[in-house]
Design a protein around this motif. Structure first.
Motif, PDB file in Angstrom:
ATOM      1  N   TYR A 236       0.629  -1.071  -0.130  1.00  0.00           N
ATOM      2  CA  TYR A 236       0.003  -0.162  -0.181  1.00  0.00           C
ATOM      3  C   TYR A 236       1.301   1.603  -0.644  1.00  0.00           C
ATOM      4  O   TYR A 236       0.222   2.257  -0.918  1.00  0.00           O
TER       5      TYR A 236
ATOM      6  N   GLU B 216       0.431   3.756  -3.348  1.00  0.00           N
ATOM      7  CA  GLU B 216      -0.102   4.749  -2.072  1.00  0.00           C
ATOM      8  C   GLU B 216       1.298   6.245  -3.137  1.00  0.00           C
ATOM      9  O   GLU B 216       0.585   7.580  -3.587  1.00  0.00           O
TER      10      GLU B 216
ATOM     11  N   TYR C 156      -6.071   3.907   1.098  1.00  0.00           N
ATOM     12  CA  TYR C 156      -6.660   5.054   2.679  1.00  0.00           C
ATOM     13  C   TYR C 156      -7.117   3.877   3.324  1.00  0.00           C
ATOM     14  O   TYR C 156      -7.470   4.089   4.492  1.00  0.00           O
TER      15      TYR C 156
ATOM     16  N   THR D  73      -5.664   1.098   4.674  1.00  0.00           N
ATOM     17  CA  THR D  73      -4.645   1.696   5.533  1.00  0.00           C
ATOM     18  C   THR D  73      -4.873   2.350   7.168  1.00  0.00           C
ATOM     19  O   THR D  73      -4.184   3.523   7.419  1.00  0.00           O
ATOM     20  N   GLN D  74      -6.490   2.473   6.957  1.00  0.00           N
ATOM     21  CA  GLN D  74      -7.009   2.713   8.232  1.00  0.00           C
ATOM     22  C   GLN D  74      -7.248   3.847   8.162  1.00  0.00           C
ATOM     23  O   GLN D  74      -6.809   4.890   9.379  1.00  0.00           O
TER      24      GLN D  74
END
Length: 111
Positions: free
Chosen positions: A36, A40, A64, A67-68
């Motif tokens: 991720y 990103e 997003y 990845t919390q």
């Protein structure tokens, strides 16, 4: 939840994209690998050039979400809903609109 978000990310491909474009421009391969951070970085670079491309926004929103960072994901899904809808290929025989993908993403976040 992760499976549906990844499916949403995979949906975010233009119908005319080649396999090379999918992996390079929209971080499809990095997302599939679970990388991720790389996805990103790649999507943010692409967003500087194509700020309103639903493919970029949806995939970045999915990153997003995975990845919390639900607030950032929600903002991007809402942005997709504010621009013209684009048809996207999920697979060779399945298509979905960018608005539908954004709605599914929002639902996964609990809107």
């Amino acid at each position: 939840m992760k499976t549906l978000l990844i499916a949403g990310a995979m949906l975010a491909l233009p119908m005319t994209a080649t396999a090379q474009e999918r992996s390079d421009r929209f971080a499809h391969s990095a997302i599939e690998r679970g990388d991720y951070a790389a996805a990103e970085r790649q999507l943010k670079r692409e967003a500087r050039v194509s700020a309103d491309r639903p493919e970029v926004l949806l995939n970045l929103a999915a990153v997003y979400a995975m990845t919390q960072r639900p607030d950032e994901a929600r903002a991007l899904y809402e942005r997709v809903l504010s621009i013209d809808e684009v048809r996207m290929a999920q697979s060779a025989d399945r298509v979905a609109g960018s608005h539908r993908i954004a709605e599914v993403g929002l639902a996964q976040l609990g809107r």
